[in-house]
Design a protein around this motif. Sequence first.
Motif, short mmCIF file in Angstrom:
data_model
loop_
_atom_site.label_atom_id
_atom_site.label_comp_id
_atom_site.label_asym_id
_atom_site.label_seq_id
_atom_site.Cartn_x
_atom_site.Cartn_y
_atom_site.Cartn_z
N VAL B 153 0.82 -1.23 0.00
CA VAL B 153 0.00 0.00 0.00
C VAL B 153 0.85 1.27 0.00
O VAL B 153 0.36 2.35 0.34
CB VAL B 153 -0.98 0.00 1.19
CG1 VAL B 153 -1.92 -1.18 1.11
CG2 VAL B 153 -0.24 0.00 2.51
N LYS B 154 2.09 1.15 -0.36
CA LYS B 154 3.00 2.27 -0.61
C LYS B 154 3.62 2.92 0.62
O LYS B 154 4.82 3.09 0.66
CB LYS B 154 2.33 3.37 -1.46
CG LYS B 154 2.15 2.96 -2.89
CD LYS B 154 2.10 4.16 -3.79
CE LYS B 154 2.28 3.74 -5.23
NZ LYS B 154 2.08 4.82 -6.16
N THR B 155 2.80 3.33 1.56
CA THR B 155 3.40 4.06 2.70
C THR B 155 2.93 3.45 4.01
O THR B 155 1.94 2.72 4.06
CB THR B 155 2.98 5.55 2.69
OG1 THR B 155 1.57 5.60 2.83
CG2 THR B 155 3.39 6.24 1.42
N SER B 157 1.70 5.14 6.49
CA SER B 157 0.39 5.72 6.85
C SER B 157 -0.73 4.94 6.19
O SER B 157 -1.77 4.68 6.78
CB SER B 157 0.30 7.17 6.37
OG SER B 157 1.24 7.93 7.05
N SER B 158 -0.48 4.58 4.95
CA SER B 158 -1.49 3.84 4.20
C SER B 158 -1.73 2.47 4.82
O SER B 158 -2.86 2.00 4.87
CB SER B 158 -1.01 3.73 2.76
OG SER B 158 -2.06 3.34 1.93
N LEU B 161 -3.96 3.04 7.82
CA LEU B 161 -5.33 3.40 7.40
C LEU B 161 -6.08 2.18 6.87
O LEU B 161 -7.27 1.99 7.15
CB LEU B 161 -5.31 4.49 6.32
CG LEU B 161 -5.00 5.88 6.83
CD1 LEU B 161 -4.81 6.86 5.65
CD2 LEU B 161 -6.13 6.41 7.71
N ASN B 162 -5.37 1.37 6.08
CA ASN B 162 -6.02 0.16 5.54
C ASN B 162 -6.49 -0.76 6.65
O ASN B 162 -7.54 -1.39 6.52
CB ASN B 162 -5.05 -0.57 4.61
CG ASN B 162 -5.19 -0.08 3.17
OD1 ASN B 162 -6.24 -0.24 2.55
ND2 ASN B 162 -4.16 0.57 2.65
N VAL B 164 -7.26 0.33 9.72
CA VAL B 164 -8.37 1.02 10.41
C VAL B 164 -9.69 0.85 9.63
O VAL B 164 -10.73 0.61 10.23
CB VAL B 164 -8.03 2.51 10.62
CG1 VAL B 164 -9.25 3.26 11.13
CG2 VAL B 164 -6.90 2.65 11.62
N VAL B 165 -9.64 0.96 8.29
CA VAL B 165 -10.89 0.84 7.52
C VAL B 165 -11.18 -0.60 7.11
O VAL B 165 -12.02 -0.85 6.24
CB VAL B 165 -10.90 1.75 6.27
CG1 VAL B 165 -10.75 3.20 6.65
CG2 VAL B 165 -9.82 1.34 5.27
N ASN B 166 -10.46 -1.53 7.75
CA ASN B 166 -10.73 -2.96 7.54
C ASN B 166 -10.47 -3.45 6.12
O ASN B 166 -11.05 -4.43 5.68
CB ASN B 166 -12.17 -3.32 7.91
CG ASN B 166 -12.38 -3.30 9.40
OD1 ASN B 166 -11.52 -3.81 10.15
ND2 ASN B 166 -13.47 -2.73 9.85
N GLN B 167 -9.65 -2.71 5.41
CA GLN B 167 -9.28 -3.21 4.08
C GLN B 167 -8.30 -4.37 4.23
O GLN B 167 -8.25 -5.26 3.38
CB GLN B 167 -8.63 -2.09 3.24
CG GLN B 167 -9.61 -1.03 2.77
CD GLN B 167 -10.61 -1.58 1.77
OE1 GLN B 167 -11.74 -1.93 2.14
NE2 GLN B 167 -10.21 -1.71 0.51
N ARG B 182 -1.82 10.12 13.51
CA ARG B 182 -2.76 10.92 14.30
C ARG B 182 -3.27 10.07 15.46
O ARG B 182 -3.41 8.86 15.34
CB ARG B 182 -3.94 11.38 13.44
CG ARG B 182 -3.70 12.72 12.79
CD ARG B 182 -4.91 13.11 11.98
NE ARG B 182 -4.61 13.06 10.56
CZ ARG B 182 -5.53 13.06 9.61
NH1 ARG B 182 -6.81 13.05 9.93
NH2 ARG B 182 -5.18 13.05 8.35
N ASN B 184 -6.08 9.51 16.75
CA ASN B 184 -7.27 8.64 16.61
C ASN B 184 -6.95 7.39 15.78
O ASN B 184 -7.54 6.34 15.98
CB ASN B 184 -8.48 9.38 16.07
CG ASN B 184 -8.17 10.25 14.88
OD1 ASN B 184 -7.13 10.03 14.23
ND2 ASN B 184 -9.02 11.21 14.60
N ILE B 185 -6.03 7.55 14.83
CA ILE B 185 -5.61 6.38 14.04
C ILE B 185 -4.83 5.42 14.95
O ILE B 185 -5.12 4.22 15.02
CB ILE B 185 -4.71 6.80 12.85
CG1 ILE B 185 -5.44 7.82 11.95
CG2 ILE B 185 -4.21 5.59 12.07
CD1 ILE B 185 -6.48 7.24 11.06
N ALA B 188 -6.84 3.62 17.39
CA ALA B 188 -7.71 2.56 16.88
C ALA B 188 -6.93 1.25 16.70
O ALA B 188 -7.54 0.22 16.41
CB ALA B 188 -8.32 3.00 15.55
#
Lengths: 578, 264
Positions: B153-155, B157-158, B161-162, B164-167, B182, B184-185, B188
């Motif tokens: 996913v490149k980075t 951060s990504s 995030l992936n 966190v959003v259940n990807q 951040r 909140n990230i 989580a």
Amino acid sequence: MHLNFGIREKLLAPQLLGVSVIIAIILFYWQPSQLYKAKQDFIESQTNLIKTLTPSIIQNILANDLSELHRVFENSLLIHKNEWRFIQLNNPDNKKLYPIFSRKPEPSDTLIKIKLTIEEENEIFGYVLLYTDWKKARNKELEDIRLLEIFSILLFIVIAIFSFILQTKWIYNPILKLKDLTSQLSQGQYQTKLPVITSDEVGLLTNSIEKMRIKIQSTLDKLTNKEKMTRAILETAPDAIITMNTKGIITSFNPGAENIFKYSADEIIGQNVNKLMPHDMAIHHDKYISHFKNGGSATIGKNRELNGLRKDGSIFPIEITINANHIEGELLFTGVLRDITERRKIEKIKNEFVSTVSHELRTPLTAIKGSLDIVTNSLNIELNVQASTMLDVANRNVERLLTLINDILDVAKLESGEINFTNEKINIISFIKDIIEINQQYAEKHHTRFKCTNCYEDIFVIADKTRLAQVMCNLLSNAAKYSPKDIPVEIFTSINNGMLRVNIKDYGKGIPKEFHDKLFDKFTQSDSSDTREVGGTGLGLNISKMIMDKLGGNIGYSTIEGKETTFYIELPVFKEDN
Amino acid sequence: MSSLFLIPVQAENKHTYTIGVVPQFEIRHIRRIWNPIIKEIEKNTGYKIKLIGSPTIPDFENEFNAGKFDFAYMNPYHLLLAQDSQGYIPLVRDHDKKLYGILVVRQDSGINSIKDLHGKKIGFPAPNALGASLLIRANLVNDYNIKFKPIYVKTHSSVYLNVVVNQTAAGGGVQKTLNQQRINIKGALKVLHRTPEVAPHPLAAHPRVPVEVRDKIKNTFLLLGKNEIGRALLAKIPIKKVGEANVTDYSPLKKFNLEKFHVK
């Protein structure tokens, strides 16, 4: 619809209505539709903004680079911070990829929700949901709309005011002026000229009214002059001219009448016309009037000789013509009459003279005729042709002279009223048959015959039989004289309005127009050149008319020149209950 | 022809040496970090040092494998590769913290052991990122014997995030980048697993560089670590506590058999 408004208010009304309609259209149709359009434009522009993000969204979804994806959305939110309140990206399974923690904003009037599918070549990569606030764009649009609205409404109001001012100047004021001037006309002041102020329809109207005014004025002048003339005639005429209404009340009485009846106008106007008639006439007068009102017009327009009653009670003969006119909706009778006392005296002298002369002539003529008859018929003297012809001429002329003298005597007697009439009930069918029989020989002499074509049975009249026969014989002999050879003279009867009519119709050459008026005058024959051919004194029809007048009947004719002539006599049908 | 440039050149008594830096950041950033340090080295040694930038990590790998750099700052796995290809020798490294990878999952995911990740998707920044990808993948396969589907996913951060959003069910990262997320990230997520630690990035020298030159350079770094300004400069590399590096420091890394997981 009756509007109790002046013309100015009526002119203003459509303008006010127009401005109101325009304002209503602007406020309730144009403004909302503009706003709706602006909203659609805004939605479209916002959708396009999202679409510009599509490539980088797809790119980052394909690379699973959520971090970059988030950065794209965050940057966009920052760039469009005035409008974008919330943006969300779901993957094709509708799992939220962005944002992670922020919530959807509370709904508001200006918040618009836009959904867009992120797709490329029919492959769906996700769904974007944007909450964008168009408050700012809307306020800007509203500002523009309001400005335009105020401008348009003001423009329309200015146009309305301007057109109202022009209408007042061009239409109302000239009409007002015209109204003032015409009100003078309505008060009878026809002298005031109407100035034509404008060249438009109001001007044309003014012009028409001016023409009308001139015409009224000139008609009025003419009427005044005519009235003056009429009055002068009335006042100076030696004849009595009297008008009365249907009740017999005298409404005018000219100086001529004053002179004849010895009443002053003041004392007789308003009185019943009966006052001017002897008692025996007066009692019938009301009947004449009601007869006229019921459609009869026997006495109207005809010259009649009656008796009048002066103020002092003396009775005198008058000749009278009555005409009926509707004046201002009221039926009025005008009688023109003259005192014929003098004329009667002269006629009497004349008749006595004629009678005397005729008697004096007839006696020797009868003797001459007797002598001639004896010479011709009783003495067996051989006369040479010349003497015989001379005797014939003498015989014929004596006979003619005797007929003439008899006729003249009849006329004189009838005119002087010396002949007494003995009325009896006559069955008209048998009467006609007798007359035909008596005259048939005469007809044959003229190569024709009398034929009763359609005669009513059992019809009776009251008349002097001898005099009626004299009339019938006269009419039949005339018809026979003028009838073409071998074509019978037709005698037939008809009944109309209680009057029996006996018609005598010949198919001769008719009566020339120029004789129509004087046919019943003395010594009249339709063509004097015919006299020798057909014979006659020219007094027959005159005598017949006088007899019919005395019998209370009528005599008349109808003719088609070159074709036929029908003479008729009329008498009231006798009914048992009369 | 390029080999001509690889030969150290001496001009006017001044040797010029080249230095390559693994392009973990963009080149401008790398230059801002390294230029002040190079100046210090030149001042102390009298050598001329030239910074050579590589556009991508594979370029960098190709270049050190070809022996392009006299000196190179590289990750530990690169050092293993460079030792094999050119015999690069580590000189200095950070002694503050060791390098390890972390495996994160969502706090509320219900995943409590590595076994739970069997057959799941796991996000990594890139196949060859040492801490966040190579170490973790090797660790999971070698030591836990689970199968999973790596998603790149490149980075970092990504990666987070992936998760966190259940990807992805889990993601590979390093403690430092997780700390930078951040709140909140970060809040989580929880760290499910840490890999065994390895020595962090070394500055290595090509064996063709004379020993005295190597020593001078090493000493300059150690010297920098002794004063405030120098430490501040090195911290940006990042080397918080500079110390000598030995070949043996990196031998534990060999156990990971990273070459099996390295994607060429």
